[in-house]
Write an enzyme that holds these catalytic residues in place. Structure first.
Site, PDB file in Angstrom:
ATOM      1  N   GLY A 213       0.809  -1.228   0.000  1.00  0.00           N
ATOM      2  CA  GLY A 213       0.000   0.000   0.000  1.00  0.00           C
ATOM      3  C   GLY A 213       0.837   1.270   0.000  1.00  0.00           C
ATOM      4  O   GLY A 213       1.890   1.360  -0.647  1.00  0.00           O
ATOM      5  N   ILE A 214       0.360   2.252   0.755  1.00  0.00           N
ATOM      6  CA  ILE A 214       0.992   3.569   0.763  1.00  0.00           C
ATOM      7  C   ILE A 214       2.427   3.472   1.290  1.00  0.00           C
ATOM      8  O   ILE A 214       3.342   4.100   0.754  1.00  0.00           O
ATOM      9  CB  ILE A 214       0.150   4.551   1.615  1.00  0.00           C
ATOM     10  CG1 ILE A 214      -1.206   4.801   0.922  1.00  0.00           C
ATOM     11  CG2 ILE A 214       0.897   5.849   1.848  1.00  0.00           C
ATOM     12  CD1 ILE A 214      -2.201   5.614   1.743  1.00  0.00           C
ATOM     13  N   ASP A 233       7.448  -3.828   9.019  1.00  0.00           N
ATOM     14  CA  ASP A 233       6.039  -4.245   9.041  1.00  0.00           C
ATOM     15  C   ASP A 233       5.907  -5.415  10.016  1.00  0.00           C
ATOM     16  O   ASP A 233       6.925  -5.949  10.487  1.00  0.00           O
ATOM     17  CB  ASP A 233       5.530  -4.630   7.641  1.00  0.00           C
ATOM     18  CG  ASP A 233       4.037  -4.330   7.464  1.00  0.00           C
ATOM     19  OD1 ASP A 233       3.227  -4.911   8.215  1.00  0.00           O
ATOM     20  OD2 ASP A 233       3.690  -3.506   6.601  1.00  0.00           O
ATOM     21  N   ASP A 256       6.444  -5.616  15.101  1.00  0.00           N
ATOM     22  CA  ASP A 256       5.155  -4.987  15.418  1.00  0.00           C
ATOM     23  C   ASP A 256       5.467  -3.668  16.123  1.00  0.00           C
ATOM     24  O   ASP A 256       6.124  -3.663  17.165  1.00  0.00           O
ATOM     25  CB  ASP A 256       4.336  -5.928  16.326  1.00  0.00           C
ATOM     26  CG  ASP A 256       2.922  -5.413  16.528  1.00  0.00           C
ATOM     27  OD1 ASP A 256       2.737  -4.180  16.615  1.00  0.00           O
ATOM     28  OD2 ASP A 256       2.002  -6.252  16.607  1.00  0.00           O
ATOM     29  N   ASN A 280       3.756   5.284   9.119  1.00  0.00           N
ATOM     30  CA  ASN A 280       2.686   5.056   8.137  1.00  0.00           C
ATOM     31  C   ASN A 280       1.746   3.932   8.559  1.00  0.00           C
ATOM     32  O   ASN A 280       0.584   3.922   8.163  1.00  0.00           O
ATOM     33  CB  ASN A 280       3.320   4.730   6.773  1.00  0.00           C
ATOM     34  CG  ASN A 280       2.332   4.084   5.827  1.00  0.00           C
ATOM     35  OD1 ASN A 280       1.518   4.756   5.204  1.00  0.00           O
ATOM     36  ND2 ASN A 280       2.358   2.754   5.741  1.00  0.00           N
ATOM     37  N   TYR A 345     -10.963   5.370  14.702  1.00  0.00           N
ATOM     38  CA  TYR A 345      -9.971   5.726  13.676  1.00  0.00           C
ATOM     39  C   TYR A 345      -9.816   7.249  13.582  1.00  0.00           C
ATOM     40  O   TYR A 345      -8.693   7.772  13.577  1.00  0.00           O
ATOM     41  CB  TYR A 345     -10.434   5.141  12.344  1.00  0.00           C
ATOM     42  CG  TYR A 345      -9.498   5.365  11.182  1.00  0.00           C
ATOM     43  CD1 TYR A 345      -8.333   4.615  11.039  1.00  0.00           C
ATOM     44  CD2 TYR A 345      -9.790   6.325  10.200  1.00  0.00           C
ATOM     45  CE1 TYR A 345      -7.480   4.811   9.956  1.00  0.00           C
ATOM     46  CE2 TYR A 345      -8.948   6.521   9.110  1.00  0.00           C
ATOM     47  CZ  TYR A 345      -7.796   5.756   9.001  1.00  0.00           C
ATOM     48  OH  TYR A 345      -6.951   5.960   7.927  1.00  0.00           O
TER      49      TYR A 345
END
Ligand SMILES: NC(=O)c1ccc[n+]([C@@H]2O[C@H](COP(=O)([O-])OP(=O)(O)OC[C@H]3O[C@@H](n4cnc5c(N)ncnc54)[C@H](O)[C@@H]3O)[C@@H](O)[C@H]2O)c1
Length: 440
Positions: A213-214, A233, A256, A280, A345
């Site tokens: 993704g981003i 990640d 993590d 991110n 969120y």
């Protein structure tokens, strides 16, 4: 996920049909590529009011690589220096400067208005300078054809060179999906970069959530700009992470970010210190508040906000972020506008905005580090592909460019924050949302 509507309006019958039906007409955006690294056409430099920075600004505009002209038949970019507009009457000069040229601008063009911060002592100056914000946001909504409009505020007395990296970004294909934004610069002088086309050469950057993704796109653009990149990640995303690392010649750090020793392990992975830290990684666990169990709330706050606060504090305190460093966090327009089913969120992303605004000035004073956030709107990723069709279509079209952005649009913005030349960009939240109507 492919935007079929954008392809349809790119064909003659599709354009005819959608025009007849009064439907949105998204223009294909021209993004950066090796073949087209710059806008194609001249830059028109205009002035409204008595500017004290005209000569210095001309030099900065010349550094964009565009041909700077005082008159132009078909400018690709227009910069209006409105720093000298200090009264309501003076606003007539803004109209006089742009009214005759706005229609002749090439498609996919850029307009940047340069102003100064509204004064707390002179309400006439404040009114005139604040007026520029409404002007820019309105022009962004009406200009169409893939063009964008922004306002950059330069503090009174600051040398225009403080704005150089920002103007290079805004007046380039790299900012294709950024429009209707207001950027408040400080007067900090840029840190020198060895090579303007590879400004991150010799710098180490770490990107969290970079397996896909981003985040993967951010890692790729930072590597393009010369950085040594560490991609982080969760261990479960190890295969994707290894593929991203291989593709970019980056180092993989399976970790993590919520682990109690995350900051120590990041510092250990960058023994010469970090120059760029990009937070991110993010998750959603949507439910309306009435149906939301405490653990869904807690997971989102922990990944999106608390771990960002914790690792930032620890890495700054231990000196693991080098002087001249850049910290970039990821907010969202949901954190600005709010969103149904996303109280957790949106709270986490609004928290990011609070973090960068508060920490930015102190981090600059104490550590020589800037702290900014990018706030993506609707970006075409796995996250948004999972959104139900009708809401997805609405999200894509409800912005001035009538289309979703791409991960690279967010990545280019992060790369601008990350540059050594962006010392004057601090405490900012830049929306990469095509001027979304949400929260505008
Ligand atoms: N896609 C959009 O339209 C959009 C809009 C606004 C904001 N954002 C934000 O942009 C960021 C990236 O979004 P995306 O669309 O690429 O999402 P994504 O789900 O495709 O990628 C997020 C990555 O973060 C990783 N991650 C999650 N929890 C982690 C943890 N605890 N430690 C380390 N890594 C972790 C995931 O494994 C994944 O690889 C997120 O912060 C998201 O909230 C996205």
């Amino acid at each position: 996920m492919a935007d079929r509507y954008l392809h349809l309006t790119g064909t003659a019958p599709g354009r005819f049909l959608t025009r007849r039906l009064g439907l949105p007409q998204p223009a294909p955006l021209r993004r950066w590529s090796l073949e087209t690294p710059r806008l194609e056409g001249p830059l028109l430099h205009l002035t409204a009011g008595d500017s004290a920075i005209g000569g210095e600004l001309a030099k900065v505009l010349a550094a964009t690589g565009l041909a700077v002209e005082q008159r132009s038949e078909r400018p690709a970019a227009i910069v209006l220096d409105a720093t000298g507009v200090t009264s309501a009457r003076g606003l007539a000069q803004v109209h006089a400067a742009l009214h005759p040229v706005v229609r002749s601008q090439a498609p996919g063009g850029r307009i940047v208005v340069i102003g100064t911060p509204p004064s707390s002592e002179d309400h006439h100056q404040a009114a005139a300078q604040q007026a520029l914000e409404g002007f820019v946001r309105s022009l962004g909504k009406e200009i169409g054809r893939g063009s964008t409009v922004q306002l950059v505020r330069l503090p009174a007395g600051a040398a225009p060179v403080a704005a150089e990296s920002t103007l290079r970004f805004l007046l380039s294909p790299r900012s294709a999906y950024v429009s209707g934004q207001v950027i408040e610069l400080t007067d900090a002088a840029p840190d020198p970069a060895a090579d303007p086309d590879a400004p991150l050469t010799g710098r180490t950057a770490l990107v969290t959530g970079a397996a896909r993704g981003i985040g993967a796109s951010v890692a790729s653009v930072l590597a393009r700009d010369g950085a040594r990149v560490i991609v982080l990640d969760v261990p479960q995303a190890g295969d994707d992470l290894a593929r991203t690392a291989d593709r970019l010649g980056a180092t993989a750090l399976p970790l993590d970010i919520t682990a109690p020793d995350a900051a120590a392990r990041i510092a250990a992975g960058a023994p010469d210190g970090l120059d760029v830290l990009v937070h991110n990684a993010g998750i959603t666990r949507d439910r309306r508040l009435a149906n939301m169990p405490a653990e869904r709330w807690a997971q989102v706050i922990e990944v999106n906000l608390d771990s960002v606060l914790r690792t930032t504090d620890e890495l700054l305190a231990s000196g693991a972020v080098n002087r001249g460093g850049r910290i970039v966090a990821t907010a969202s327009i949901a954190g600005i506008a709010g969103n149904n089913g996303q109280t957790n969120y949106a709270a986490s992303k609004a928290g990011i905005i609070g973090l960068v605004r508060s920490l930015g000035p102190r981090a600059a004073a104490e550590h020589g580090v800037t702290v900014n956030a990018v706030a993506p709107g609707f970006i075409e990723t796995k996250m948004t592909a999972a959104v139900p069709l009708f809401i997805r279509e609405a999200g894509r079209r409800m912005n001035s460019l009538s289309q979703g952005g791409l991960p690279v649009d967010v990545a280019e913005t992060v790369a601008w924050f990350a540059q050594p030349g962006s010392a004057a960009v601090n405490g900012q939240v830049l929306r990469v949302c095509g001027q979304s109507l949400l929260g505008a």
